[in-house]
Write an enzyme that holds these catalytic residues in place. Structure first.
Site, short mmCIF file in Angstrom:
data_model
loop_
_atom_site.label_atom_id
_atom_site.label_comp_id
_atom_site.label_asym_id
_atom_site.label_seq_id
_atom_site.Cartn_x
_atom_site.Cartn_y
_atom_site.Cartn_z
N GLU A 1 -6.94 4.58 7.90
CA GLU A 1 -6.76 6.01 7.59
C GLU A 1 -8.01 6.57 6.90
O GLU A 1 -8.40 7.71 7.12
CB GLU A 1 -5.50 6.20 6.74
N GLY B 1 2.76 -1.10 4.33
CA GLY B 1 2.83 0.31 3.97
C GLY B 1 4.28 0.72 3.73
O GLY B 1 4.84 0.53 2.65
N SER C 1 3.42 -2.39 10.35
CA SER C 1 4.87 -2.46 10.50
C SER C 1 5.46 -3.82 10.11
O SER C 1 6.39 -4.31 10.76
CB SER C 1 5.27 -2.07 11.93
N HIS D 1 -9.46 1.00 4.92
CA HIS D 1 -8.20 1.20 5.62
C HIS D 1 -8.46 2.14 6.81
O HIS D 1 -9.28 3.05 6.71
CB HIS D 1 -7.16 1.80 4.67
N ASN E 1 0.86 -1.18 0.00
CA ASN E 1 0.00 0.00 0.00
C ASN E 1 0.90 1.23 0.00
O ASN E 1 1.47 1.58 1.03
CB ASN E 1 -0.89 -0.05 1.26
N GLU F 1 -5.46 -5.18 10.55
CA GLU F 1 -4.42 -4.18 10.78
C GLU F 1 -4.69 -3.45 12.10
O GLU F 1 -5.46 -2.48 12.13
CB GLU F 1 -4.42 -3.15 9.66
N LYS G 1 0.08 4.22 -0.25
CA LYS G 1 -0.58 5.39 0.35
C LYS G 1 -0.33 6.63 -0.52
O LYS G 1 -0.27 6.51 -1.74
CB LYS G 1 -0.11 5.58 1.80
N GLY H 1 2.45 2.01 10.87
CA GLY H 1 3.38 3.13 10.73
C GLY H 1 4.09 3.52 12.01
O GLY H 1 4.72 4.56 12.09
P1 PGA Z 1 2.83 0.11 7.71
O1 PGA Z 1 1.37 0.33 7.09
O2 PGA Z 1 3.36 -1.16 7.09
O3 PGA Z 1 3.62 1.32 7.30
O4 PGA Z 1 2.67 -0.03 9.18
C1 PGA Z 1 0.48 -0.74 6.92
C2 PGA Z 1 -0.81 -0.24 6.34
O5 PGA Z 1 -1.27 0.85 6.71
O6 PGA Z 1 -1.40 -0.92 5.48
#
Ligand code: PGA
Length: 256
Positions: free
Chosen positions: A98, A235, A214, A96, A10, A168, A12, A174
């Site tokens: 976000e 991500g 992560s 997601h 992803n 998630e 983003k 993140g």
């Molecule tokens: P991250 O994000 O791997 O940077 O933690 C995962 C995601 O939001 O899909």
């Protein structure tokens, strides 16, 4: 759809046009095709060209990070499934955290988006997961169960069979804090049991459930080695070809 190992990247809101194409080309060169799928969820501007770059690669797929549930019309700034299909998108990330947080996407709206994606013959990657306060209160299982029930459990068993789920935990996205393999396994097991309870054991067994939060080259082997973890939604580490390919290659090194 039978259960698959999947590494989904992803991107983003990262990478300008040229940078994104460089990343896609590097992924193509560095990834050694296997039975696992590598899905690239790029920003909209990259989709068409990345689709061209990965054309004919049996292990690569193209995903959008969002869509609008309506067919077309006066929805300034939005994108339709017909538009996404016309550039070769096969998967759409929905819900997601976000999008849920910053764009107020509700379980009800996500149910509409899930329906629209399926009606268009594409595959939803449905995200769920709890905030830290919910985990600390010990109510994470019922919280995730409600997300899944309210957005997915209206589906027939046949349609549910087309869904990919991404668990998630928000506290791991993140942040550099990864759920432990045991925490990931425990929630994935719960999700699979929920699906078995609503549908049946075969539907549950066939569902690909990805972990997100992560995921890195250093923890992917152990996470993907858990019996109910079928891969990752990645991500930060999907933005470097070397890291994302190392995560993709983790499947060959784990048991599952
Ligand atoms: P991250 O994000 O791997 O940077 O933690 C995962 C995601 O939001 O899909």
């Amino acid at each position: 759809m039978p259960r698959k190992n999947i590494a989904a990247g992803n991107w983003k809101m990262n990478k300008n046009y040229e940078e994104g194409l460089v990343l896609a080309r590097n992924l193509l060169v560095k990834s050694s095709a296997s039975d696992a799928l590598m899905i690239l969820a790029t920003p909209f501007i990259h989709l068409k060209e990345v689709g061209e770059i990965i054309k004919g690669q049996p292990h690569l797929r193209l995903a959008a990070q969002n869509c609008h549930p309506e067919k077309s019309g006066a929805y300034t700034g939005e994108i339709s499934l017909d538009m996404l299909k016309s550039v070769g998108v096969t998967h759409v990330i929905l819900g997601h955290s976000e999008r849920r947080e910053y764009f107020h996407e509700s379980n009800e709206l996500l149910a509409q988006k899930v329906n629209a994606v399926l009606e268009n013959g594409l595959t939803p990657i449905f995200c769920c997961g709890e905030r830290l306060d919910i985990r600390e209160a010990g109510t994470h299982v019922s919280y995730v169960a409600d997300q899944i029930k309210e957005s997915l459990f209206h589906l027939s068993a046949e349609d549910f069979g087309k869904i990919i789920i991404a668990y998630e935990p928000i506290w791991a996205i993140g942040t550099g804090v990864t759920a432990s393999p045991e925490q990931a396994q425990a929630m994935h097991r719960e999700i699979r049991q929920m699906i078995a309870g609503k549908y049946n054991a075969t539907v549950a067994d066939n569902c690909s459930i990805l972990y997100g939060g992560s995921v890195k080259p250093g923890n992917a082997v152990e996470l993907f080695g858990q019996p109910d973890v079928d891969g990752g939604l990645v991500g930060g580490a999907s933005l470097k070809a070397e890291d994302f390919c190392a995560i993709y290659d983790a499947f060959g090194k784990s048991e599952s």
